[in-house]
Scaffold this active site. Structure first.
Site, PDB file in Angstrom:
ATOM      1  N   THR A  13      -9.099   9.766  -2.459  1.00 34.05           N
ATOM      2  CA  THR A  13     -10.051  10.171  -3.690  1.00 34.05           C
ATOM      3  C   THR A  13     -10.761  11.553  -3.124  1.00 34.05           C
ATOM      4  O   THR A  13     -11.141  12.177  -3.988  1.00 34.05           O
ATOM      5  CB  THR A  13     -11.345   9.034  -3.514  1.00 34.05           C
ATOM      6  OG1 THR A  13     -10.678   7.927  -3.802  1.00 34.05           O
ATOM      7  CG2 THR A  13     -12.306   9.272  -4.600  1.00 34.05           C
ATOM      8  N   ASP A  58      -2.243   8.453  -2.612  1.00 35.91           N
ATOM      9  CA  ASP A  58      -3.312   7.343  -2.535  1.00 35.91           C
ATOM     10  C   ASP A  58      -3.102   6.749  -1.320  1.00 35.91           C
ATOM     11  O   ASP A  58      -1.985   6.254  -1.077  1.00 35.91           O
ATOM     12  CB  ASP A  58      -3.282   6.622  -3.722  1.00 35.91           C
ATOM     13  CG  ASP A  58      -4.324   5.538  -3.882  1.00 35.91           C
ATOM     14  OD1 ASP A  58      -4.242   4.782  -2.824  1.00 35.91           O
ATOM     15  OD2 ASP A  58      -4.839   5.676  -5.101  1.00 35.91           O
ATOM     16  N   SER A  59      -4.070   6.315  -0.463  1.00 37.33           N
ATOM     17  CA  SER A  59      -3.575   5.462   0.799  1.00 37.33           C
ATOM     18  C   SER A  59      -3.177   4.048   0.540  1.00 37.33           C
ATOM     19  O   SER A  59      -2.767   3.523   1.501  1.00 37.33           O
ATOM     20  CB  SER A  59      -5.029   5.713   1.713  1.00 37.33           C
ATOM     21  OG  SER A  59      -5.810   4.622   1.300  1.00 37.33           O
ATOM     22  N   SER A  60      -3.109   3.611  -0.598  1.00 38.53           N
ATOM     23  CA  SER A  60      -2.488   2.381  -0.702  1.00 38.53           C
ATOM     24  C   SER A  60      -1.191   2.704  -0.651  1.00 38.53           C
ATOM     25  O   SER A  60      -0.292   1.504  -0.344  1.00 38.53           O
ATOM     26  CB  SER A  60      -2.793   1.975  -2.112  1.00 38.53           C
ATOM     27  OG  SER A  60      -4.048   1.964  -2.619  1.00 38.53           O
ATOM     28  N   ASP A  91      -8.751   3.256   1.273  1.00 39.54           N
ATOM     29  CA  ASP A  91      -8.516   2.249   1.079  1.00 39.54           C
ATOM     30  C   ASP A  91      -7.701   1.604   2.484  1.00 39.54           C
ATOM     31  O   ASP A  91      -7.857   0.313   2.851  1.00 39.54           O
ATOM     32  CB  ASP A  91      -7.354   1.852   0.082  1.00 39.54           C
ATOM     33  CG  ASP A  91      -8.302   1.936  -1.337  1.00 39.54           C
ATOM     34  OD1 ASP A  91      -9.379   1.781  -1.290  1.00 39.54           O
ATOM     35  OD2 ASP A  91      -7.599   1.932  -2.449  1.00 39.54           O
ATOM     36  N   ARG A 241      -4.659 -16.156  10.052  1.00 36.28           N
ATOM     37  CA  ARG A 241      -6.057 -15.851   9.799  1.00 36.28           C
ATOM     38  C   ARG A 241      -6.955 -17.149   9.758  1.00 36.28           C
ATOM     39  O   ARG A 241      -6.601 -18.086   8.879  1.00 36.28           O
ATOM     40  CB  ARG A 241      -6.162 -14.990   8.560  1.00 36.28           C
ATOM     41  CG  ARG A 241      -5.647 -13.961   8.423  1.00 36.28           C
ATOM     42  CD  ARG A 241      -6.110 -12.533   9.403  1.00 36.28           C
ATOM     43  NE  ARG A 241      -7.525 -12.418   9.468  1.00 36.28           N
ATOM     44  CZ  ARG A 241      -8.470 -11.736   8.669  1.00 36.28           C
ATOM     45  NH1 ARG A 241      -7.970 -11.088   7.885  1.00 36.28           N
ATOM     46  NH2 ARG A 241      -9.740 -11.888   8.708  1.00 36.28           N
ATOM     47  N   GLN A 274     -10.932 -15.555  10.138  1.00 39.36           N
ATOM     48  CA  GLN A 274     -11.333 -15.031   8.743  1.00 39.36           C
ATOM     49  C   GLN A 274     -12.618 -14.435   8.592  1.00 39.36           C
ATOM     50  O   GLN A 274     -12.990 -13.695   7.665  1.00 39.36           O
ATOM     51  CB  GLN A 274     -11.132 -16.045   7.507  1.00 39.36           C
ATOM     52  CG  GLN A 274      -9.517 -16.529   7.667  1.00 39.36           C
ATOM     53  CD  GLN A 274      -9.612 -17.639   6.464  1.00 39.36           C
ATOM     54  OE1 GLN A 274     -10.325 -17.765   5.689  1.00 39.36           O
ATOM     55  NE2 GLN A 274      -8.379 -18.406   6.623  1.00 39.36           N
ATOM     56  N   CYS A 275     -13.448 -14.812   9.592  1.00 36.47           N
ATOM     57  CA  CYS A 275     -15.036 -14.256   9.469  1.00 36.47           C
ATOM     58  C   CYS A 275     -15.065 -12.723   9.870  1.00 36.47           C
ATOM     59  O   CYS A 275     -14.079 -12.242  10.494  1.00 36.47           O
ATOM     60  CB  CYS A 275     -15.875 -14.828  10.487  1.00 36.47           C
ATOM     61  SG  CYS A 275     -16.013 -16.530  10.371  1.00 36.47           S
TER      62      CYS A 275
HETATM   63  N1  ASP Z   1      -7.327   4.520  -3.487  1.00 38.97           N
HETATM   64  C1  ASP Z   1      -7.971   5.651  -2.714  1.00 38.97           C
HETATM   65  C2  ASP Z   1      -7.205   5.725  -1.532  1.00 38.97           C
HETATM   66  O1  ASP Z   1      -7.263   4.875  -0.465  1.00 38.97           O
HETATM   67  C3  ASP Z   1      -9.450   5.216  -2.309  1.00 38.97           C
HETATM   68  C4  ASP Z   1     -10.203   6.254  -1.633  1.00 38.97           C
HETATM   69  O2  ASP Z   1      -9.846   7.171  -1.314  1.00 38.97           O
HETATM   70  O3  ASP Z   1     -11.593   6.152  -1.731  1.00 38.97           O
HETATM   71  O4  ASP Z   1      -6.299   6.760  -1.317  1.00 38.97           O
END
Ligand code: ASP
Length: 340
Positions: A13, A58-60, A91, A241, A274-275
């Site tokens: 982002t 995008d890090s996804s 992310d 988990r 999972q906590c």
């Molecule tokens: N979807 C974005 C990413 O991980 C979210 C961010 O950077 O805040 O690249």
């Protein structure tokens, strides 16, 4: 002598702009910095070299091979710079910081990863402070580890978690104190920093992209068939988990036998709660002890990001399942508490 900082810009982002489809990556991050960080501020900044990766993401979309590329870049430039900043999407930022901490184990210089919730291109943003403070931390402080800086908090990278989808205070480290709190002053928590002798014997395996680890979250009613279906896949590590302090149902013999089969097949089955806070104590309840008997090992108070990248790293380094069962429970670089 003026210090030199290396900035690796991977995307996220921080370098995005609005589009009809939501935020998208934009060209020319170096120019954006020049436009947005006024000379009165940039003049006081240390000298830095900005390396923009050819494809910013995008890090996804990040893959384990990308973690290796970042680690290799830092390793190759280790002697030329006083500190390193990695700009990254939020992310999966905690996965990347965790992975880097294992590959760059023993690093004697600061590696500070940051990003933002609002792009630098927007008028109101958290990008400028995160960027400038990360650079200052990498430049002026003796921080010998991989950290995540966000919104006034410096966190150990492999203890960090994204805890808020939209808040500026998006990251925390529920199982470890903050390494520094940044307000008017930068208050470094010296006692919380890693205290190991620096070494540049980094572990950078050739192949980091094989798929080794799969997380499996228990839910009421989970069946042994589901576990068996996962066992047919070529994953060598399973992160289970579990509930609370590491409990799983002990009233379904088939389920426990499925875990036994996994261990017998040479898979490493790691128990993680999972906590958000606290960790696994497999002996606290009979339901946890049943897992021990089925060959499941405790992941203590590691985050899922740390456990995933640690197992991935150990498998990528070519260790056997037996070695990994021991290593994964050992504190390698501050990711797990020794006594819980
Ligand atoms: N979807 C974005 C990413 O991980 C979210 C961010 O950077 O805040 O690249």
């Amino acid at each position: 002598m003026k210090k030199r900082i290396y900035i690796a810009y991977t995307g996220g982002t921080i370098g995005m702009q609005r589009s009809p489809n939501g935020y998208v990556m934009m060209e020319g991050f170096a120019q954006l910095i020049e436009e947005k960080i006024p000379p009165r501020i940039s003049g006081e900044m240390p000298e830095y070299d900005l390396h923009e990766y050819p494809t910013q993401i995008d890090s996804s979309n990040i893959l384990p091979a990308d973690w290796l590329t970042i680690a290799q870049d830092i390793s190759a430039r280790y002697d030329d710079y006083d500190g390193f900043v990695v700009l990254h999407g939020t992310d999966t930022m905690s996965y990347t910081t965790s992975a880097l901490s294992f590959m760059l184990k023993g690093i004697g210089k600061p590696v500070i990863i940051t990003g933002s919730q609002i792009p630098l291109s927007e008028i109101r943003n958290d990008a400028q402070d995160n960027l400038v403070t990360a650079i200052e931390l990498a430049c002026d402080f003796n921080i010998p580890e991989v950290c995540l800086y966000f919104n006034g908090r410096l966190l150990r990278g492999n203890r960090s978690l994204k805890v808020k989808a939209t808040g500026f205070d998006a990251f925390d480290s529920p199982n470890y104190p903050w390494l520094a709190q940044i307000g008017i002053h930068i208050e470094l928590n010296q006692r919380a920093l890693l205290d190991t002798s620096p070494s540049t014997a980094f572990e950078l395996p050739h192949n980091y992209n094989a798929r080794h680890v799969v997380p499996l979250r228990l839910f009421p009613g989970i069946s042994s068939q589901l576990i068996d279906a996962v066992l047919t896949l070529p994953y060598r590590g399973i992160i289970l988990r579990t509930y609370g302090v590491g409990n799983a149902p002990d009233n379904d013999p088939e389920l426990l036998r499925a875990f036994e089969r996994a261990s017998a097949q040479g898979k490493v089955v790691l128990n993680l709660s999972q906590c958000l806070q606290g960790g696994v104590h497999q002996g606290s309840y009979a339901t946890g002890s049943a897992l021990t008997n089925a060959g499941v090992i405790s992941g203590g108070d590691m985050t899922i990001e740390a456990a995933f990248t640690k197992l991935h790293h150990l498998f990528s380094c070519g260790h056997s399942a037996e070695q990994i069962r021991t290593e994964v429970q050992r504190n390698i670089c501050g990711e797990i508490s020794e006594t819980q």
